[in-house]
Motif scaffolding. Structure first.
Motif, PDB file in Angstrom:
ATOM      1  N   VAL A 267       0.835  -1.206   0.000  1.00  0.00           N
ATOM      2  CA  VAL A 267       0.000   0.000   0.000  1.00  0.00           C
ATOM      3  C   VAL A 267       0.869   1.255   0.000  1.00  0.00           C
ATOM      4  CG1 VAL A 267      -1.721   1.312   1.302  1.00  0.00           C
ATOM      5  CG2 VAL A 267      -1.928  -1.182   1.111  1.00  0.00           C
ATOM      6  N   PHE A 268       1.923   1.239   0.799  1.00  0.00           N
ATOM      7  CA  PHE A 268       2.834   2.385   0.856  1.00  0.00           C
ATOM      8  C   PHE A 268       3.417   2.695  -0.519  1.00  0.00           C
ATOM      9  CE2 PHE A 268       7.403   3.615   1.424  1.00  0.00           C
ATOM     10  CZ  PHE A 268       7.198   4.919   1.843  1.00  0.00           C
ATOM     11  N   LEU A 269       3.928   1.667  -1.211  1.00  0.00           N
ATOM     12  CA  LEU A 269       4.607   1.886  -2.476  1.00  0.00           C
ATOM     13  C   LEU A 269       3.648   2.265  -3.602  1.00  0.00           C
ATOM     14  CD1 LEU A 269       7.223  -0.994  -2.317  1.00  0.00           C
ATOM     15  CD2 LEU A 269       7.681   1.463  -2.158  1.00  0.00           C
ATOM     16  N   MET A 270       2.401   1.824  -3.523  1.00  0.00           N
ATOM     17  CA  MET A 270       1.425   2.145  -4.558  1.00  0.00           C
ATOM     18  C   MET A 270       0.717   3.471  -4.313  1.00  0.00           C
ATOM     19  SD  MET A 270       1.451  -0.172  -6.967  1.00  0.00           S
ATOM     20  CE  MET A 270       3.237  -0.093  -6.746  1.00  0.00           C
ATOM     21  N   SER A 271       0.830   3.998  -3.121  1.00  0.00           N
ATOM     22  CA  SER A 271       0.049   5.189  -2.754  1.00  0.00           C
ATOM     23  C   SER A 271       0.901   6.450  -2.759  1.00  0.00           C
ATOM     24  CB  SER A 271      -0.554   5.000  -1.359  1.00  0.00           C
ATOM     25  OG  SER A 271       0.457   5.074  -0.366  1.00  0.00           O
ATOM     26  N   ASP A 272       0.230   7.581  -2.537  1.00  0.00           N
ATOM     27  CA  ASP A 272       0.923   8.868  -2.459  1.00  0.00           C
ATOM     28  C   ASP A 272       1.762   8.998  -1.193  1.00  0.00           C
ATOM     29  OD1 ASP A 272      -0.132   9.643  -4.865  1.00  0.00           O
ATOM     30  OD2 ASP A 272      -1.789  10.790  -4.000  1.00  0.00           O
ATOM     31  N   ALA A 273       1.647   8.035  -0.295  1.00  0.00           N
ATOM     32  CA  ALA A 273       2.486   8.056   0.903  1.00  0.00           C
ATOM     33  C   ALA A 273       3.970   7.938   0.547  1.00  0.00           C
ATOM     34  CB  ALA A 273       2.083   6.932   1.854  1.00  0.00           C
ATOM     35  N   SER A 274       4.252   7.377  -0.629  1.00  0.00           N
ATOM     36  CA  SER A 274       5.641   7.227  -1.080  1.00  0.00           C
ATOM     37  C   SER A 274       5.920   8.115  -2.296  1.00  0.00           C
ATOM     38  CB  SER A 274       5.937   5.763  -1.430  1.00  0.00           C
ATOM     39  OG  SER A 274       5.067   5.298  -2.458  1.00  0.00           O
ATOM     40  N   SER A 275       5.254   9.259  -2.374  1.00  0.00           N
ATOM     41  CA  SER A 275       5.289  10.091  -3.581  1.00  0.00           C
ATOM     42  C   SER A 275       6.677  10.621  -3.941  1.00  0.00           C
ATOM     43  CB  SER A 275       4.313  11.267  -3.438  1.00  0.00           C
ATOM     44  OG  SER A 275       4.652  12.064  -2.318  1.00  0.00           O
ATOM     45  N   PHE A 276       7.623  10.653  -3.001  1.00  0.00           N
ATOM     46  CA  PHE A 276       8.975  11.133  -3.314  1.00  0.00           C
ATOM     47  C   PHE A 276       9.992   9.991  -3.255  1.00  0.00           C
ATOM     48  CE2 PHE A 276      12.766  14.014  -2.650  1.00  0.00           C
ATOM     49  CZ  PHE A 276      12.631  14.687  -3.847  1.00  0.00           C
ATOM     50  N   LEU A 277       9.499   8.763  -3.336  1.00  0.00           N
ATOM     51  CA  LEU A 277      10.372   7.587  -3.288  1.00  0.00           C
ATOM     52  C   LEU A 277      10.435   6.950  -4.669  1.00  0.00           C
ATOM     53  CD1 LEU A 277      11.994   5.658  -1.358  1.00  0.00           C
ATOM     54  CD2 LEU A 277       9.931   4.260  -1.281  1.00  0.00           C
ATOM     55  N   THR A 278      11.613   6.938  -5.262  1.00  0.00           N
ATOM     56  CA  THR A 278      11.802   6.236  -6.527  1.00  0.00           C
ATOM     57  C   THR A 278      13.262   5.825  -6.641  1.00  0.00           C
ATOM     58  OG1 THR A 278      11.179   6.282  -8.880  1.00  0.00           O
ATOM     59  CG2 THR A 278      12.380   8.196  -8.033  1.00  0.00           C
ATOM     60  N   GLY A 279      13.504   4.774  -7.415  1.00  0.00           N
ATOM     61  CA  GLY A 279      14.866   4.274  -7.573  1.00  0.00           C
ATOM     62  C   GLY A 279      15.419   3.633  -6.320  1.00  0.00           C
ATOM     63  N   ALA A 280      14.539   3.264  -5.393  1.00  0.00           N
ATOM     64  CA  ALA A 280      14.975   2.734  -4.103  1.00  0.00           C
ATOM     65  C   ALA A 280      14.643   1.250  -3.977  1.00  0.00           C
ATOM     66  CB  ALA A 280      14.316   3.504  -2.962  1.00  0.00           C
ATOM     67  N   ASP A 281      15.375   0.581  -3.125  1.00  0.00           N
ATOM     68  CA  ASP A 281      15.072  -0.806  -2.780  1.00  0.00           C
ATOM     69  C   ASP A 281      14.642  -0.853  -1.320  1.00  0.00           C
ATOM     70  OD1 ASP A 281      14.933  -3.677  -3.005  1.00  0.00           O
ATOM     71  OD2 ASP A 281      16.837  -3.782  -1.919  1.00  0.00           O
ATOM     72  N   LEU A 282      13.397  -1.244  -1.100  1.00  0.00           N
ATOM     73  CA  LEU A 282      12.888  -1.378   0.259  1.00  0.00           C
ATOM     74  C   LEU A 282      13.172  -2.800   0.705  1.00  0.00           C
ATOM     75  CD1 LEU A 282      11.354  -0.270   2.672  1.00  0.00           C
ATOM     76  CD2 LEU A 282       9.212  -0.827   1.497  1.00  0.00           C
ATOM     77  N   ARG A 283      14.225  -2.964   1.507  1.00  0.00           N
ATOM     78  CA  ARG A 283      14.650  -4.291   1.934  1.00  0.00           C
ATOM     79  C   ARG A 283      14.012  -4.626   3.279  1.00  0.00           C
ATOM     80  NH1 ARG A 283      20.880  -4.901   2.317  1.00  0.00           N
ATOM     81  NH2 ARG A 283      20.657  -3.888   0.304  1.00  0.00           N
ATOM     82  N   MET A 284      13.190  -5.664   3.272  1.00  0.00           N
ATOM     83  CA  MET A 284      12.503  -6.108   4.485  1.00  0.00           C
ATOM     84  C   MET A 284      12.934  -7.538   4.775  1.00  0.00           C
ATOM     85  SD  MET A 284       8.690  -4.522   3.757  1.00  0.00           S
ATOM     86  CE  MET A 284       8.063  -5.084   5.356  1.00  0.00           C
ATOM     87  N   ASP A 285      14.074  -7.673   5.430  1.00  0.00           N
ATOM     88  CA  ASP A 285      14.646  -9.007   5.642  1.00  0.00           C
ATOM     89  C   ASP A 285      14.964  -9.294   7.111  1.00  0.00           C
ATOM     90  OD1 ASP A 285      16.829  -7.389   6.080  1.00  0.00           O
ATOM     91  OD2 ASP A 285      18.131  -8.348   4.600  1.00  0.00           O
TER      92      ASP A 285
END
Length: 291
Positions: A267-285
């Motif tokens: 939801v975060f990545l598809m929504s405007d909540a992440s509107s200034f996030l691009t070219g990033a890797d969200l690592r959840m490990d």
């Protein structure tokens, strides 16, 4: 009822509206089951209309339960059978979805396969197959989605499902082609983000007197999960019981993740909540790769 009463949900005009996916149309590849389906359900809960793409003749029984729940949520979940290696039909399906809704707002590209074969024995045709699905298939799915985003002039958000294995070599897990394919996915996300982040207005849209001449943006990020406890992994533990013991000890939380723990990221990545996030890797490990 007042906002202070606590009955107004997140992702509404009153509370955290940037998480709302109301009226958005989102594709999820590899969503007939597993992580893709779990993330699709989260998108539905946030208000999106979701189109699932998968090569299975029929989605899992859980898919039909989620589709039924989508109706109760006032939205819908649709299934399209497609192998991401079939590029002409992939393009036709994605274009038809765009034409149906007059928009396309997001894509989570989760389709992929994994193999364990020692490098010294790996057949070339098997390497070609895993790269075709995990890299070329992801690329072509992102390309098909981006074409519709550009066509309708709304921009959008694309998430490519990578893996912590795109950054590390997994101790005791012999999967050189899979890990290489996920490293390629992470690099692909960065390159697509650089190309699509500041696109000129679509000619079809600027031709209208009411259209704004501003540039449009397609954000592209990757999401890299750690080990996820799925039915498939549980079955793998029967074959390799030492992994049930060892894998949880290899991250900082001392346990494996569950598919539901990636709902919020979707939801975060598809929504405007992440509107200034691009070219990033969200690592959840769970900190696996941060030791």
């Amino acid at each position: 009822m007042s906002e202070s009463g606590g009955s107004i949900a997140l992702g509404t005009p009153a509370r955290m509206p940037e998480f709302s996916l109301q009226d958005k149309v989102i594709l999820v590849s590899g969503a007939a089951r597993g992580l893709g389906l779990v993330q699709a359900e989260a998108l539905l809960e946030a208000g999106a209309t979701v189109h699932a793409l998968d090569r299975l003749p029929e989605p899992s029984p859980a898919f039909h339960e989620v589709a039924k729940r989508a109706k109760e949520l006032g939205t819908s979940l649709h299934y399209h059978r497609i192998d991401v290696r079939d590029v002409p039909n992939l393009n036709k399906i994605v274009e038809a979805i765009g034409n149906e809704h007059g928009r396309l707002d997001g894509l989570i590209a989760a389709a992929g396969i994994q193999q364990e074969i020692p490098a010294i024995e790996y057949p070339a045709e098997e390497i070609d197959n895993i790269l075709h699905i995990n890299v070329t298939g992801v690329f072509m799915t992102a390309q098909a989605a981006a074409r519709q985003m550009i066509k309708y002039g709304r921009g959008g958000s694309i998430c490519l499902i990578g893996s912590m294995s795109g950054t590390i070599a997994n101790r005791g897990l012999i999967c050189p082609a899979y890990n290489s394919s996920k490293a390629a996915v992470l690099q692909l996300a960065r390159n697509l983000a650089s190309e699509w982040g500041n696109l000129p207005p679509s000619p079809a849209n600027t031709a209208r007197p009411s259209a704004s001449p501003t540039h449009q943006s397609i954000r592209v990020n990757s999401l890299s999960p750690g080990y996820i406890l799925t039915d498939m992994v549980d079955a793998l533990f029967e074959q390799y019981p030492e992994r049930r013991r060892d894998w949880p000890q290899e991250n900082m939380l001392g346990r494996l993740s569950k598919p539901a723990e990636y709902r919020g990221a979707a939801v975060f990545l598809m929504s405007d909540a992440s509107s200034f996030l691009t070219g990033a890797d969200l690592r959840m490990d769970g900190g696996h790769s941060s030791w």
